[in-house]
Design an enzyme around this catalytic site. Sequence first.
Site, mmCIF file in Angstrom:
data_model
loop_
_atom_site.group_PDB
_atom_site.id
_atom_site.type_symbol
_atom_site.label_atom_id
_atom_site.label_comp_id
_atom_site.label_asym_id
_atom_site.label_seq_id
_atom_site.Cartn_x
_atom_site.Cartn_y
_atom_site.Cartn_z
ATOM 1 N N ASP A 193 0.833 -1.204 0.000
ATOM 2 C CA ASP A 193 0.000 0.000 0.000
ATOM 3 C C ASP A 193 0.868 1.255 0.000
ATOM 4 O OD1 ASP A 193 -2.354 1.424 -0.044
ATOM 5 O OD2 ASP A 193 -2.695 1.295 2.121
ATOM 6 N N ASN B 56 -10.805 -2.819 -5.456
ATOM 7 C CA ASN B 56 -10.029 -1.813 -6.203
ATOM 8 C C ASN B 56 -10.664 -1.394 -7.534
ATOM 9 O OD1 ASN B 56 -6.805 -3.023 -5.025
ATOM 10 N ND2 ASN B 56 -7.964 -1.232 -4.351
HETATM 11 C C1 IPE Z 1 -1.399 0.268 -3.438
HETATM 12 O O1 IPE Z 1 -1.199 1.635 -3.478
HETATM 13 C C2 IPE Z 1 -1.630 -0.343 -4.805
HETATM 14 C C3 IPE Z 1 -2.998 -0.847 -5.064
HETATM 15 C C4 IPE Z 1 -3.952 -0.931 -4.170
HETATM 16 C C5 IPE Z 1 -3.284 -1.296 -6.413
HETATM 17 P P1 IPE Z 1 -2.392 2.672 -3.472
HETATM 18 O O2 IPE Z 1 -2.812 2.934 -4.881
HETATM 19 O O3 IPE Z 1 -3.495 2.197 -2.591
HETATM 20 O O4 IPE Z 1 -1.702 3.964 -2.880
HETATM 21 P P2 IPE Z 1 -2.318 4.983 -1.837
HETATM 22 O O5 IPE Z 1 -2.806 4.194 -0.675
HETATM 23 O O6 IPE Z 1 -3.429 5.696 -2.539
HETATM 24 O O7 IPE Z 1 -1.172 5.872 -1.498
HETATM 25 MG MG MG Z 2 -4.056 2.515 -0.633
#
Ligand code: IPE
Ligand code: MG
Length: 220
Positions: A15, A63
């Site tokens: 994350d 996601n």
């Molecule tokens: C993690 O990074 C990657 C995925 C969930 C695909 P994020 O995209 O969640 O990054 P932040 O949490 O917004 O910084």
């Molecule tokens: Mg994230």
Amino acid sequence: MKLSTVPSHVAIILDGNGRWASKRSLPRSLGHYQGGQNLFTITKEIRKLGVKKLTVFVFSTENWKRPKEEVDYIMSKSIEIFESRKEEVDHKVHFIGRRDRLPQGMLDLIATIETQSEAFDDAFELYIALDYGGIEELIQVAQNKDVKDEATFKKALMQPHDVDLLIRTGGELRISNFLLAQSAYAEFYFTKTTWPAFTKRELHKAMKQYEKRQRRFGGL
Ligand code: IPE
Ligand code: MG
């Protein structure tokens, strides 16, 4: 680095890609790119340290709620990075999660990587959780007629192995629907460090923490 106890199965919630980029005034996409590259670095180091199984949470069933451009970027970049570095992958790789919503390019890549990985033994296995959700996994298991006890329950899971150490980067203190049953007795390690900035040294810190933990599994 010398360790007296090494977790057999490490799981990582990757994350903080977006925040890593925003902090540097870069587009979020660059954070995903760096995060993808870092997966190779950390996988190699984890294997070197003697860990047998690594499960990484790359994309969750939730996601898909993100803007389409971001989802498309994550999918296409992951394909590109894996395509360009697949020769480096000299161990078993499994993909866990739903397959029915993934783009064709990703399905093709999964097929290629899985075929390639048949040549390797089980000494080290990487599990990539893609369109994976713990609740969804448990719903599937609940419908499985062969599940009668703990052993058959575990066998029916997409990831049948218990997690020893669960690492979450990026500062949030939650499990986010990842390996719910498998983490029943996992040791947790949370760090504010974002995933693209999670170096080998950061990994060593997590492993050192694990070494100090006393696991009792409900006993004394
Ligand atoms: C993690 O990074 C990657 C995925 C969930 C695909 P994020 O995209 O969640 O990054 P932040 O949490 O917004 O910084
Ligand atoms: Mg994230």
